[in-house]
Design a protein around this motif. Sequence first.
Motif, mmCIF file in Angstrom:
data_model
loop_
_atom_site.group_PDB
_atom_site.id
_atom_site.type_symbol
_atom_site.label_atom_id
_atom_site.label_comp_id
_atom_site.label_asym_id
_atom_site.label_seq_id
_atom_site.Cartn_x
_atom_site.Cartn_y
_atom_site.Cartn_z
ATOM 1 N N HIS A 136 0.884 -1.166 0.000
ATOM 2 C CA HIS A 136 0.000 0.000 0.000
ATOM 3 C C HIS A 136 0.919 1.213 0.000
ATOM 4 O O HIS A 136 1.756 1.366 0.901
ATOM 5 C CB HIS A 136 -0.880 -0.032 1.253
ATOM 6 C CG HIS A 136 -1.640 1.238 1.518
ATOM 7 N ND1 HIS A 136 -1.044 2.368 2.064
ATOM 8 C CD2 HIS A 136 -2.954 1.553 1.335
ATOM 9 C CE1 HIS A 136 -1.966 3.311 2.199
ATOM 10 N NE2 HIS A 136 -3.126 2.840 1.770
ATOM 11 N N LEU A 151 -1.134 10.040 -13.251
ATOM 12 C CA LEU A 151 -1.537 8.667 -12.985
ATOM 13 C C LEU A 151 -0.830 7.704 -13.940
ATOM 14 O O LEU A 151 -0.362 6.633 -13.527
ATOM 15 C CB LEU A 151 -3.054 8.527 -13.120
ATOM 16 C CG LEU A 151 -3.626 7.129 -12.850
ATOM 17 C CD1 LEU A 151 -3.243 6.639 -11.451
ATOM 18 C CD2 LEU A 151 -5.144 7.154 -13.006
ATOM 19 N N ALA A 211 1.674 4.691 -12.907
ATOM 20 C CA ALA A 211 1.401 3.326 -13.354
ATOM 21 C C ALA A 211 2.593 2.758 -14.116
ATOM 22 O O ALA A 211 2.924 1.564 -13.975
ATOM 23 C CB ALA A 211 0.151 3.310 -14.241
ATOM 24 N N ILE A 242 -0.958 -3.314 -10.545
ATOM 25 C CA ILE A 242 -1.731 -2.495 -9.611
ATOM 26 C C ILE A 242 -3.115 -3.114 -9.415
ATOM 27 O O ILE A 242 -3.820 -3.422 -10.381
ATOM 28 C CB ILE A 242 -1.858 -1.053 -10.126
ATOM 29 C CG1 ILE A 242 -0.487 -0.370 -10.109
ATOM 30 C CG2 ILE A 242 -2.860 -0.268 -9.280
ATOM 31 C CD1 ILE A 242 -0.496 1.013 -10.726
ATOM 32 N N THR A 274 -5.573 -1.636 -7.002
ATOM 33 C CA THR A 274 -6.477 -0.489 -6.903
ATOM 34 C C THR A 274 -5.659 0.792 -6.844
ATOM 35 O O THR A 274 -4.506 0.802 -6.389
ATOM 36 C CB THR A 274 -7.359 -0.560 -5.637
ATOM 37 O OG1 THR A 274 -6.529 -0.497 -4.474
ATOM 38 C CG2 THR A 274 -8.191 -1.837 -5.608
ATOM 39 N N VAL A 275 -6.281 1.882 -7.293
ATOM 40 C CA VAL A 275 -5.673 3.199 -7.160
ATOM 41 C C VAL A 275 -6.790 4.218 -6.960
ATOM 42 O O VAL A 275 -7.854 4.107 -7.565
ATOM 43 C CB VAL A 275 -4.823 3.559 -8.405
ATOM 44 C CG1 VAL A 275 -5.669 3.561 -9.670
ATOM 45 C CG2 VAL A 275 -4.125 4.894 -8.222
ATOM 46 N N ARG A 276 -6.571 5.131 -6.045
ATOM 47 C CA ARG A 276 -7.558 6.194 -5.861
ATOM 48 C C ARG A 276 -6.838 7.515 -5.615
ATOM 49 O O ARG A 276 -5.726 7.542 -5.087
ATOM 50 C CB ARG A 276 -8.504 5.875 -4.701
ATOM 51 C CG ARG A 276 -7.885 5.953 -3.315
ATOM 52 C CD ARG A 276 -8.942 5.682 -2.232
ATOM 53 N NE ARG A 276 -8.442 5.976 -0.892
ATOM 54 C CZ ARG A 276 -7.820 5.095 -0.116
ATOM 55 N NH1 ARG A 276 -7.605 3.863 -0.559
ATOM 56 N NH2 ARG A 276 -7.416 5.451 1.088
ATOM 57 N N GLN A 277 -7.486 8.606 -6.035
ATOM 58 C CA GLN A 277 -6.922 9.937 -5.807
ATOM 59 C C GLN A 277 -7.701 10.625 -4.707
ATOM 60 O O GLN A 277 -8.931 10.557 -4.662
ATOM 61 C CB GLN A 277 -6.967 10.793 -7.077
ATOM 62 C CG GLN A 277 -6.396 12.198 -6.859
ATOM 63 C CD GLN A 277 -6.271 13.002 -8.142
ATOM 64 O OE1 GLN A 277 -6.231 12.436 -9.227
ATOM 65 N NE2 GLN A 277 -6.208 14.323 -8.007
ATOM 66 N N LEU A 302 -2.164 10.170 -4.385
ATOM 67 C CA LEU A 302 -2.573 8.896 -4.949
ATOM 68 C C LEU A 302 -2.310 7.800 -3.919
ATOM 69 O O LEU A 302 -1.258 7.788 -3.271
ATOM 70 C CB LEU A 302 -1.789 8.581 -6.220
ATOM 71 C CG LEU A 302 -2.095 9.426 -7.465
ATOM 72 C CD1 LEU A 302 -1.176 9.006 -8.609
ATOM 73 C CD2 LEU A 302 -3.555 9.267 -7.884
ATOM 74 N N VAL A 321 -2.111 3.755 -3.849
ATOM 75 C CA VAL A 321 -2.008 2.597 -4.740
ATOM 76 C C VAL A 321 -1.837 1.337 -3.902
ATOM 77 O O VAL A 321 -1.023 1.302 -2.976
ATOM 78 C CB VAL A 321 -0.811 2.735 -5.705
ATOM 79 C CG1 VAL A 321 -0.754 1.535 -6.648
ATOM 80 C CG2 VAL A 321 -0.887 4.042 -6.480
ATOM 81 N N SER A 336 -0.937 -2.684 -4.606
ATOM 82 C CA SER A 336 -0.441 -3.571 -5.657
ATOM 83 C C SER A 336 -1.011 -4.972 -5.523
ATOM 84 O O SER A 336 -1.523 -5.362 -4.478
ATOM 85 C CB SER A 336 1.088 -3.641 -5.598
ATOM 86 O OG SER A 336 1.507 -4.468 -4.512
#
Length: 436
Positions: free
Chosen positions: A357, A369, A373, A383, A385-388, A397, A399, A401
């Motif tokens: 994480h 982004l 990536a 990856i 999940t990814v959220r801003q 960000l 992330v 994995s």
Amino acid sequence: MNERAKSLRVAVLGCGAVGSQVVRLLTEQSDDLAARVGAPVELVGVGVRRLDAPRDVEVPDGLLTTDVLGLVARDDVDLVVEVIGGIEPARSLILAALDNGASVVTANKALLAEDGPTLFEAAEKAERDLYYEAAVAGAIPILRPLRESLAGDKVTRVLGIVNGTTNFILDKMDTSGAGFSEALEEAQELGYAEADPTADVEGFDAAAKAAILASLAFHSRVTAADVYREGISDVTAADVASARDMGAVVKLLAICELRPGPHGDQVAARVHPAMIPRSHPLASVREAFNAVFVESEAAGQLMFYGPGAGGAPTASAVLGDLVTVARNRLAGTRGVGESAYADRAVQPMGETRTRYHVAIDVDDRAGVLAAVANAFADHDVSIQTVRQEGRGADAQLVVVSHAAPDAALAATVEQLRNMDIVREVTSVMRVEGGDE
């Protein structure tokens, strides 16, 4: 013919928090112990450093002595209980006791993790028992199930919370929003943490226990030096809050598992903070309690839970071993010794597959982004999940994995730190549980 059928004579080395409770139980429960063992169990000496030190229990007259080596050398001592702790003089005293023909019960995790083979070889040579249930997780019966109950199964993973101090601290950070220093101070005030908490908060205590668990579970010699170790002193309130946002909680975990290697299974052993889903059984382990989660091919998933430290709980495990060893002594038999036949190699941490994480403060502009990536892709890390979060100067960000070799994940984080679009990598933490 039974040895000393009239009585079994016990010497206790150490009379601190655990030793004093062992002495109390030996004296208060003498009749019950005699019935369970099949012969009286007689306390004949208590070895201490100072005769005038304050103690939690009253030791019967004439039993205290500072001549500890002389105590273990007595030819009328059948069983020696070592609860001094540390490496020396505990190692020399245990070896002397075994050489003199006594069976030994110890709670010494540090010594077993550093030099267990020397002790096991001495016990084998002397044809005596060396039992150590109390060395891991206090009152929780975990070593005997691994050594005996699951002897017909193949254990593939042992995942545990094995240090009550760190679990208390992380639990307080999760439930109250406190920072690490504030939670540590509360733990010290309540007696859960020592004045010098290094052994606990930096993971040394848990690493020693992980070495013992891995050795038993996988029938291979694993020392504390083989265990990858990170403590919790760098865990922040923001890390704990981020875990909460993704439905997880931060725990200091001891993780021992079989992993594929170039020449068969290898042992991977590590201790570090990790995020685990709140749905995982270990996530509900609160305050200073311990729990160990075992996975095996036939039995499936098992969990052992209870108080992992403290004088009375640890003494309970010591007395359980003492009864078994005393029964063996009366019957003229021995229990199970060291099992290291598999002799599996220890997998380096860099090759161990795990998940990360990563929280990254970034510039809020087009292409960020994609660049992040690409950094993960450069090291073959997928990856999940990814959220801003936030905008402008507060853009971040987060992330998570998929599983990848730890070295590849670490290299990815290093590349992120050197990117122009990244202001700071604010948090890096491993993730356990859930889909890889």
